[in-house]
Design a protein around this motif. Sequence first.
Motif, short mmCIF file in Angstrom:
data_model
loop_
_atom_site.label_atom_id
_atom_site.label_comp_id
_atom_site.label_asym_id
_atom_site.label_seq_id
_atom_site.Cartn_x
_atom_site.Cartn_y
_atom_site.Cartn_z
N SER A 25 1.21 -12.85 -1.20
CA SER A 25 1.86 -12.01 -2.01
C SER A 25 0.99 -10.97 -2.42
O SER A 25 -0.13 -10.92 -2.66
N ILE A 26 1.62 -9.85 -2.86
CA ILE A 26 0.84 -8.71 -3.56
C ILE A 26 1.58 -8.37 -4.71
O ILE A 26 2.58 -8.46 -5.17
N ILE A 27 0.57 -7.46 -5.58
CA ILE A 27 0.93 -7.17 -6.79
C ILE A 27 0.54 -5.78 -6.95
O ILE A 27 -0.87 -5.39 -6.44
N ALA A 28 1.14 -4.71 -7.25
CA ALA A 28 0.66 -3.37 -7.41
C ALA A 28 -0.04 -3.17 -8.59
O ALA A 28 0.39 -3.69 -9.51
N GLY A 29 -1.19 -2.69 -8.33
CA GLY A 29 -2.16 -2.43 -9.91
C GLY A 29 -1.65 -1.12 -10.41
O GLY A 29 -2.31 -0.63 -11.57
N GLU A 30 -1.05 -0.19 -9.64
CA GLU A 30 -0.66 1.08 -10.28
C GLU A 30 0.82 1.43 -9.42
O GLU A 30 1.13 0.83 -8.47
N PRO A 31 1.22 2.41 -9.96
CA PRO A 31 2.63 2.85 -9.43
C PRO A 31 2.32 3.36 -7.81
O PRO A 31 1.14 3.91 -7.46
N LEU A 32 3.31 3.00 -6.95
CA LEU A 32 3.10 3.32 -5.77
C LEU A 32 4.54 3.64 -4.88
O LEU A 32 5.39 3.15 -5.54
N ILE A 33 4.36 4.11 -3.74
CA ILE A 33 5.43 4.07 -2.95
C ILE A 33 5.55 3.22 -1.76
O ILE A 33 4.25 3.48 -1.01
N LEU A 34 6.34 2.64 -1.49
CA LEU A 34 6.28 1.48 -0.59
C LEU A 34 7.38 1.75 0.46
O LEU A 34 8.71 1.92 0.03
N TYR A 35 6.99 1.76 1.76
CA TYR A 35 8.07 1.69 2.98
C TYR A 35 7.99 0.49 3.60
O TYR A 35 7.09 -0.26 3.82
N SER A 36 9.34 -0.11 3.84
CA SER A 36 9.50 -1.16 4.50
C SER A 36 10.36 -0.86 5.97
O SER A 36 11.05 0.02 6.17
N LEU A 37 9.89 -1.60 6.92
CA LEU A 37 10.05 -1.56 8.00
C LEU A 37 10.68 -2.84 8.86
O LEU A 37 9.79 -3.79 8.85
N SER A 38 11.91 -3.02 9.14
CA SER A 38 12.49 -4.21 9.74
C SER A 38 12.23 -4.15 11.13
O SER A 38 11.99 -3.12 11.77
N ARG A 39 12.36 -5.34 11.49
CA ARG A 39 12.21 -5.73 13.10
C ARG A 39 13.21 -4.77 14.10
O ARG A 39 12.70 -3.98 14.81
N LYS A 40 14.31 -5.00 13.44
CA LYS A 40 15.43 -3.93 14.18
C LYS A 40 15.16 -2.61 14.16
O LYS A 40 15.28 -1.94 15.09
N GLN A 41 14.59 -2.04 13.02
CA GLN A 41 14.51 -0.79 12.73
C GLN A 41 13.26 -0.37 13.83
O GLN A 41 13.33 0.93 14.29
N PHE A 42 12.28 -1.14 13.81
CA PHE A 42 10.97 -1.01 14.69
C PHE A 42 11.32 -0.97 16.14
O PHE A 42 10.99 0.03 16.88
N ASP A 43 12.48 -1.80 16.75
CA ASP A 43 12.68 -1.97 18.02
C ASP A 43 13.61 -0.67 18.34
O ASP A 43 13.40 0.00 19.49
N ALA A 44 14.39 -0.03 17.23
CA ALA A 44 15.05 1.06 17.61
C ALA A 44 14.49 2.39 17.47
O ALA A 44 14.75 3.07 18.34
N LEU A 45 13.05 2.32 16.69
CA LEU A 45 12.55 3.32 16.70
C LEU A 45 11.72 3.70 18.32
O LEU A 45 11.42 4.95 18.70
N GLN A 46 11.44 2.49 18.80
CA GLN A 46 11.00 2.69 20.32
C GLN A 46 11.81 3.32 21.17
O GLN A 46 11.39 4.34 22.06
N SER A 47 12.91 3.23 21.20
CA SER A 47 13.98 4.02 22.03
C SER A 47 14.26 5.37 21.68
O SER A 47 14.39 6.53 22.12
N ALA A 48 14.51 5.51 20.22
CA ALA A 48 14.86 6.59 19.48
C ALA A 48 13.69 7.89 19.32
O ALA A 48 13.94 8.94 19.55
N GLU A 49 12.30 7.40 19.03
CA GLU A 49 11.50 8.06 18.83
C GLU A 49 10.00 7.55 19.52
O GLU A 49 9.24 7.12 18.73
#
Length: 79
Positions: A25-49
């Motif tokens: 588990s992680i805990i942010a020690g300061e404000p951050l921007i977090l991006y999440s990538l699902s397996r479905k998005q990752f697989d689609a990225l391979q075809s699209a981009e």
Amino acid sequence: IVRRSTRRTVIGEMGFFRQSPRSVSIIAGEPLILYSLSRKQFDALQSAEPDLHTRLLCFIIRVLADRVDMANREISVLR
């Protein structure tokens, strides 16, 4: 605290690529921007981009290689 992460890194990549539950588990020690990538998005990225997909993989490989290098240096101190 086990480890502090730096800017522009990835978290959860081992579980993502092994398709297994996350082991930490992680805990942010300061404000951050977090991006999440699902397996479905990752697989689609391979075809699209395919170029972006390749650059993302290269980035993740570089991050993992840096972590292995750091672990090797820490282990060598213990000898």
